[in-house]
Write an enzyme that holds these catalytic residues in place. Structure first.
Site, PDB file in Angstrom:
ATOM      1  N   CYS A 110       0.854  -1.177   0.000  1.00 17.88           N
ATOM      2  CA  CYS A 110       0.000   0.000   0.000  1.00 17.88           C
ATOM      3  C   CYS A 110       0.898   1.238   0.000  1.00 17.88           C
ATOM      4  CB  CYS A 110      -0.866  -0.035   1.265  1.00 17.88           C
ATOM      5  SG  CYS A 110      -1.936   1.390   1.465  1.00 17.88           S
TER       6      CYS A 110
ATOM      7  N   CYS B 269      -0.585   4.080  -6.383  1.00 19.47           N
ATOM      8  CA  CYS B 269      -1.630   3.545  -5.507  1.00 19.47           C
ATOM      9  C   CYS B 269      -1.897   2.157  -6.063  1.00 19.47           C
ATOM     10  CB  CYS B 269      -2.890   4.398  -5.568  1.00 19.47           C
ATOM     11  SG  CYS B 269      -4.297   3.648  -4.697  1.00 19.47           S
TER      12      CYS B 269
HETATM   13  N1  DGL Z   1      -3.847   0.640  -1.729  1.00 16.52           N
HETATM   14  C1  DGL Z   1      -3.601   1.947  -1.360  1.00 16.52           C
HETATM   15  C2  DGL Z   1      -2.412   2.646  -1.926  1.00 16.52           C
HETATM   16  O1  DGL Z   1      -1.606   2.027  -2.565  1.00 16.52           O
HETATM   17  C3  DGL Z   1      -4.578   2.799  -0.675  1.00 16.52           C
HETATM   18  C4  DGL Z   1      -5.920   2.966  -1.249  1.00 16.52           C
HETATM   19  C5  DGL Z   1      -6.784   3.471  -0.143  1.00 16.52           C
HETATM   20  O2  DGL Z   1      -7.058   2.684   0.767  1.00 16.52           O
HETATM   21  O3  DGL Z   1      -7.144   4.663  -0.190  1.00 16.52           O
HETATM   22  O4  DGL Z   1      -2.248   3.805  -1.713  1.00 16.52           O
END
Ligand code: DGL
Length: 266
Positions: A69, A187
């Site tokens: 993430c 993201c």
């Molecule tokens: N998977 C996430 C990222 O790479 C976050 C998405 C979220 O939960 O807002 O930033």
């Protein structure tokens, strides 16, 4: 085991690449679907939730956890590595995905305009901008936050017309800030809509794909740390955990990733 933690579904794009790259290693995935998305939460909330999720993976036997993430990596990794791990889990390792991605970009790109699409918190942290420019000031970094995009991908799925419309608004927002030669999907959720993003970008714009960068970087890490590698179980086991509703999360993950995935409740 190797653990992968994400706020929800997006980290599955990292997980899929890692499990393909290391088929014999055992992996556990934890998605905090009940509290996703993280992108608009406060840094304190993101750090606390990430700590809880990673702690859970450590308790279940993961020696090493990758934060799949960008938001958690950009906002919380340093604090967790400096203040929490040494006192609570001194023998465990926690790796992020921001620095390996930056190292890849700066080792293959010399002078160009790189666009960064991410959540509000990732962009506000300016982690990508600072770290890229520290390593190579000839790269111009243009950041743009796609507020709410990860949330509607989770809610409506990657093919939904509202999502496709939101993608073009978001890409337009980036392009309005300046011309870009290449774009990083900073993201993990955006990897699920990479085709729509590529279509919305001006023809010829290159995309960096983070999952393969992260897999390569983990390979390099394990090569440099045989003492960690030797502790990792290698029976090819896969465990999927969620804080959300396992049935709903399994169904959506299967749709997103295109292979059957069965989640268990945490
Ligand atoms: N998977 C996430 C990222 O790479 C976050 C998405 C979220 O939960 O807002 O930033």
């Amino acid at each position: 085991m190797i653990g992968v933690f994400d706020s929800g579904y997006g980290g599955l794009t990292i997980f899929r690449k890692l499990t393909q790259a290391f088929p014999e290693y055992s992996f556990a995935y934890l998605g905090d679907n009940a509290r996703a998305p993280y992108g608009n939460k406060t840094p304190e909330e993101i750090t606390e939730y990430t700590k809880q999720g990673v702690g859970e993976l450590f308790r279940r036997g993961c020696v090493l956890v990758v934060l799949g993430c960008n938001t958690a990596s950009a906002v919380s990794l340093r604090e967790l590595q400096q203040k929490w791990l040494p006192t609570t889990w001194p023998d465990n390792k926690l790796l992020g995905i921001v620095v390996p991605t930056i190292e890849q970009i700066t080792s293959t790109t010399f002078q160009m305009n790189v666009g960064i699409l991410g959540t509000n918190r990732t962009v506000e942290s300016h982690a990508y901008q600072h770290e890229i420019q520290k390593r190579n000031p000839n790269i111009t970094v243009i950041e743009h936050a796609c507020s709410g995009l990860a949330g509607i991908v989770e809610l409506l799925g990657s093919k939904n017309t509202q999502v496709v419309q939101e993608v073009s608004t978001c890409v337009q927002g980036l392009v309005d800030r300046g011309a870009v030669d290449a774009v990083l999907l900073a993201c993990t959720h955006y990897e699920l809509i990479a085709d729509s993003i590529a279509q919305a970008l001006p023809a010829g714009t290159a995309l960096y794909h983070q999952p393969s960068i992260v897999a390569e970087s983990l390979r390099d890490y394990l090569r440099r740390h045989p003492e960690i590698d030797s502790q990792l179980e290698k029976t090819g086991k896969r465990t999927y955990l969620t804080t959300g509703h396992p049935q709903e999360v399994s169904q959506k993950s299967t749709d997103f990733i295109g292979e059957t995935i069965e989640f268990q409740a945490l």
